[in-house]
Design a protein around this motif. Structure first.
Motif, PDB file in Angstrom:
ATOM      1  N   ILE A   2       0.836  -1.205   0.000  1.00 23.24           N
ATOM      2  CA  ILE A   2       0.000   0.000   0.000  1.00 23.24           C
ATOM      3  C   ILE A   2       0.870   1.255   0.000  1.00 23.24           C
ATOM      4  CG2 ILE A   2      -1.663   1.332   1.371  1.00 23.24           C
ATOM      5  CD1 ILE A   2      -2.812  -1.475   2.248  1.00 23.24           C
ATOM      6  N   LEU A   3       1.931   1.255   0.811  1.00 25.52           N
ATOM      7  CA  LEU A   3       2.831   2.412   0.850  1.00 25.52           C
ATOM      8  C   LEU A   3       3.524   2.619  -0.493  1.00 25.52           C
ATOM      9  CD1 LEU A   3       4.387   1.911   4.385  1.00 25.52           C
ATOM     10  CD2 LEU A   3       2.901   3.795   3.657  1.00 25.52           C
ATOM     11  N   GLY A   4       3.915   1.517  -1.151  1.00 23.06           N
ATOM     12  CA  GLY A   4       4.509   1.634  -2.484  1.00 23.06           C
ATOM     13  C   GLY A   4       3.527   2.243  -3.472  1.00 23.06           C
ATOM     14  N   ALA A   5       2.269   1.812  -3.396  1.00 23.82           N
ATOM     15  CA  ALA A   5       1.244   2.357  -4.291  1.00 23.82           C
ATOM     16  C   ALA A   5       1.006   3.845  -4.003  1.00 23.82           C
ATOM     17  CB  ALA A   5      -0.054   1.567  -4.135  1.00 23.82           C
ATOM     18  N   VAL A   6       0.993   4.216  -2.738  1.00 26.20           N
ATOM     19  CA  VAL A   6       0.813   5.625  -2.384  1.00 26.20           C
ATOM     20  C   VAL A   6       1.974   6.456  -2.924  1.00 26.20           C
ATOM     21  CG1 VAL A   6       0.755   7.266  -0.450  1.00 26.20           C
ATOM     22  CG2 VAL A   6      -0.640   5.196  -0.376  1.00 26.20           C
ATOM     23  N   LEU A   7       3.193   5.920  -2.829  1.00 28.93           N
ATOM     24  CA  LEU A   7       4.349   6.653  -3.345  1.00 28.93           C
ATOM     25  C   LEU A   7       4.265   6.814  -4.861  1.00 28.93           C
ATOM     26  CD1 LEU A   7       6.910   8.094  -2.467  1.00 28.93           C
ATOM     27  CD2 LEU A   7       8.139   5.922  -2.690  1.00 28.93           C
ATOM     28  N   VAL A   8       3.805   5.780  -5.565  1.00 24.60           N
ATOM     29  CA  VAL A   8       3.634   5.878  -7.021  1.00 24.60           C
ATOM     30  C   VAL A   8       2.618   6.953  -7.372  1.00 24.60           C
ATOM     31  CG1 VAL A   8       2.758   4.658  -9.061  1.00 24.60           C
ATOM     32  CG2 VAL A   8       4.369   3.516  -7.542  1.00 24.60           C
ATOM     33  N   LEU A   9       1.538   7.018  -6.621  1.00 23.35           N
ATOM     34  CA  LEU A   9       0.461   7.968  -6.907  1.00 23.35           C
ATOM     35  C   LEU A   9       0.697   9.359  -6.303  1.00 23.35           C
ATOM     36  CD1 LEU A   9      -2.584   5.598  -6.315  1.00 23.35           C
ATOM     37  CD2 LEU A   9      -1.595   6.302  -8.511  1.00 23.35           C
ATOM     38  N   SER A  10       1.685   9.490  -5.445  1.00 23.18           N
ATOM     39  CA  SER A  10       1.894  10.743  -4.713  1.00 23.18           C
ATOM     40  C   SER A  10       2.147  11.969  -5.590  1.00 23.18           C
ATOM     41  CB  SER A  10       3.009  10.587  -3.682  1.00 23.18           C
ATOM     42  OG  SER A  10       4.240  10.315  -4.296  1.00 23.18           O
ATOM     43  N   PRO A  11       2.793  11.863  -6.769  1.00 23.92           N
ATOM     44  CA  PRO A  11       2.933  13.083  -7.574  1.00 23.92           C
ATOM     45  C   PRO A  11       1.584  13.699  -7.956  1.00 23.92           C
ATOM     46  CG  PRO A  11       4.504  11.448  -8.308  1.00 23.92           C
ATOM     47  CD  PRO A  11       3.597  10.762  -7.313  1.00 23.92           C
ATOM     48  N   TRP A  12       0.579  12.862  -8.163  1.00 25.83           N
ATOM     49  CA  TRP A  12      -0.752  13.379  -8.509  1.00 25.83           C
ATOM     50  C   TRP A  12      -1.523  13.782  -7.249  1.00 25.83           C
ATOM     51  CZ3 TRP A  12       1.036   8.877 -11.009  1.00 25.83           C
ATOM     52  CH2 TRP A  12       1.402   9.079 -12.346  1.00 25.83           C
ATOM     53  N   ILE A  13      -1.390  12.981  -6.193  1.00 22.94           N
ATOM     54  CA  ILE A  13      -2.122  13.266  -4.958  1.00 22.94           C
ATOM     55  C   ILE A  13      -1.645  14.576  -4.328  1.00 22.94           C
ATOM     56  CG2 ILE A  13      -2.558  12.477  -2.593  1.00 22.94           C
ATOM     57  CD1 ILE A  13      -2.307   9.582  -3.662  1.00 22.94           C
ATOM     58  N   PHE A  14      -0.320  14.769  -4.296  1.00 19.73           N
ATOM     59  CA  PHE A  14       0.250  15.915  -3.591  1.00 19.73           C
ATOM     60  C   PHE A  14       0.769  17.003  -4.529  1.00 19.73           C
ATOM     61  CE2 PHE A  14       0.745  12.260  -0.724  1.00 19.73           C
ATOM     62  CZ  PHE A  14       0.024  12.731   0.361  1.00 19.73           C
ATOM     63  N   GLY A  15       0.626  16.825  -5.831  1.00 21.53           N
ATOM     64  CA  GLY A  15       1.009  17.857  -6.786  1.00 21.53           C
ATOM     65  C   GLY A  15       2.495  18.132  -6.878  1.00 21.53           C
ATOM     66  N   PHE A  16       3.300  17.064  -6.942  1.00 19.62           N
ATOM     67  CA  PHE A  16       4.747  17.250  -7.100  1.00 19.62           C
ATOM     68  C   PHE A  16       5.033  17.947  -8.414  1.00 19.62           C
ATOM     69  CE2 PHE A  16       6.242  13.117  -4.778  1.00 19.62           C
ATOM     70  CZ  PHE A  16       5.558  13.495  -3.652  1.00 19.62           C
ATOM     71  N   ALA A  17       6.164  18.634  -8.445  1.00 17.57           N
ATOM     72  CA  ALA A  17       6.653  19.203  -9.703  1.00 17.57           C
ATOM     73  C   ALA A  17       7.112  18.058 -10.604  1.00 17.57           C
ATOM     74  CB  ALA A  17       7.827  20.135  -9.416  1.00 17.57           C
ATOM     75  N   ALA A  18       6.951  18.252 -11.901  1.00 19.07           N
ATOM     76  CA  ALA A  18       7.428  17.248 -12.854  1.00 19.07           C
ATOM     77  C   ALA A  18       8.945  17.171 -12.759  1.00 19.07           C
ATOM     78  CB  ALA A  18       6.993  17.622 -14.265  1.00 19.07           C
ATOM     79  N   GLY A  19       9.478  16.033 -13.085  1.00 19.05           N
ATOM     80  CA  GLY A  19      10.926  15.877 -13.075  1.00 19.05           C
ATOM     81  C   GLY A  19      11.385  14.864 -12.054  1.00 19.05           C
ATOM     82  N   ILE A  20      12.525  15.148 -11.468  1.00 24.20           N
ATOM     83  CA  ILE A  20      13.183  14.188 -10.589  1.00 24.20           C
ATOM     84  C   ILE A  20      12.323  13.742  -9.405  1.00 24.20           C
ATOM     85  CG2 ILE A  20      15.141  13.879  -9.013  1.00 24.20           C
ATOM     86  CD1 ILE A  20      16.834  15.422 -11.035  1.00 24.20           C
ATOM     87  N   PRO A  21      11.639  14.630  -8.678  1.00 23.94           N
ATOM     88  CA  PRO A  21      10.829  14.146  -7.544  1.00 23.94           C
ATOM     89  C   PRO A  21       9.752  13.144  -7.974  1.00 23.94           C
ATOM     90  CG  PRO A  21      11.098  16.520  -7.403  1.00 23.94           C
ATOM     91  CD  PRO A  21      11.641  16.092  -8.737  1.00 23.94           C
ATOM     92  N   SER A  22       9.080  13.431  -9.074  1.00 22.14           N
ATOM     93  CA  SER A  22       8.037  12.522  -9.556  1.00 22.14           C
ATOM     94  C   SER A  22       8.629  11.209 -10.045  1.00 22.14           C
ATOM     95  CB  SER A  22       7.233  13.177 -10.679  1.00 22.14           C
ATOM     96  OG  SER A  22       6.510  14.275 -10.180  1.00 22.14           O
ATOM     97  N   GLN A  23       9.690  11.302 -10.816  1.00 25.68           N
ATOM     98  CA  GLN A  23      10.322  10.079 -11.335  1.00 25.68           C
ATOM     99  C   GLN A  23      10.828   9.200 -10.198  1.00 25.68           C
ATOM    100  OE1 GLN A  23      13.283  11.720 -13.937  1.00 25.68           O
ATOM    101  NE2 GLN A  23      11.801  12.196 -15.541  1.00 25.68           N
ATOM    102  N   ASN A  24      11.431   9.808  -9.203  1.00 23.72           N
ATOM    103  CA  ASN A  24      11.923   9.041  -8.067  1.00 23.72           C
ATOM    104  C   ASN A  24      10.772   8.383  -7.316  1.00 23.72           C
ATOM    105  OD1 ASN A  24      14.293   8.295  -6.393  1.00 23.72           O
ATOM    106  ND2 ASN A  24      13.119   9.371  -4.830  1.00 23.72           N
ATOM    107  N   ALA A  25       9.663   9.099  -7.155  1.00 24.16           N
ATOM    108  CA  ALA A  25       8.496   8.532  -6.473  1.00 24.16           C
ATOM    109  C   ALA A  25       7.961   7.332  -7.243  1.00 24.16           C
ATOM    110  CB  ALA A  25       7.404   9.590  -6.312  1.00 24.16           C
ATOM    111  N   TRP A  26       7.874   7.453  -8.568  1.00 19.77           N
ATOM    112  CA  TRP A  26       7.364   6.336  -9.379  1.00 19.77           C
ATOM    113  C   TRP A  26       8.271   5.128  -9.285  1.00 19.77           C
ATOM    114  CZ3 TRP A  26       6.939  10.241 -13.893  1.00 19.77           C
ATOM    115  CH2 TRP A  26       5.799  11.031 -13.735  1.00 19.77           C
ATOM    116  N   ILE A  27       9.561   5.336  -9.488  1.00 17.01           N
ATOM    117  CA  ILE A  27      10.497   4.208  -9.499  1.00 17.01           C
ATOM    118  C   ILE A  27      10.595   3.560  -8.124  1.00 17.01           C
ATOM    119  CG2 ILE A  27      12.932   3.577  -9.796  1.00 17.01           C
ATOM    120  CD1 ILE A  27      13.022   5.818 -12.000  1.00 17.01           C
ATOM    121  N   THR A  28      10.768   4.365  -7.092  1.00 14.75           N
ATOM    122  CA  THR A  28      10.901   3.825  -5.745  1.00 14.75           C
ATOM    123  C   THR A  28       9.611   3.136  -5.308  1.00 14.75           C
ATOM    124  OG1 THR A  28      12.463   5.598  -5.230  1.00 14.75           O
ATOM    125  CG2 THR A  28      11.571   4.370  -3.373  1.00 14.75           C
TER     126      THR A  28
END
Length: 119
Positions: free
Chosen positions: A16-42
């Protein structure tokens, strides 16, 4: 009979935590780029390791989940997105993943599986 153990609940929580991290750029409005990519991969790595552990427990999966959680904690500083919402999400999820993986390893070492005759 398939009885869920404490270890399985830890794996489910990490999934569940992995899924939340994958979805977190949309949930929390991360900037595009490294933070989002890292969230998806991790997040994907954490989720895949958790699914593998749910399918068949192996200690290496928990150790790798521990490493993935540690990466989530330190990555904001190493990748340069400290001081952002993305950092907070990575650190909080990383701490939870590390705690669950460590707890699961501790449970496994405290109660090693027993071999019985005929099984």
């Amino acid at each position: 009979m398939n009885v869920w153990s404490n270890e399985k609940y830890c794996d489910l929580a990490n999934l569940i935590l992995g899924a939340v991290l994958v979805l977190s750029p949309w949930i929390f409005g991360f900037a595009a780029g490294i933070p989002s990519q890292n969230a998806w991969i991790t997040g994907i790595v954490i989720a895949i390791l958790s699914v593998a552990a749910l399918a068949a427990f192996a200690q290496w999966e928990e150790w790798l989940n521990l490493v993935a959680g540690l990466w989530a904690i330190v990555s904001p500083w190493l990748l340069g997105f400290q001081g952002t919402t993305a950092m907070t999400v990575h650190v909080v999820i990383g701490i939870l993943v590390v705690a669950l993986a460590a707890a699961e390893l501790w449970l496994r070492y405290q109660n090693p599986p027993r071999l019985t005759a005929g099984s």
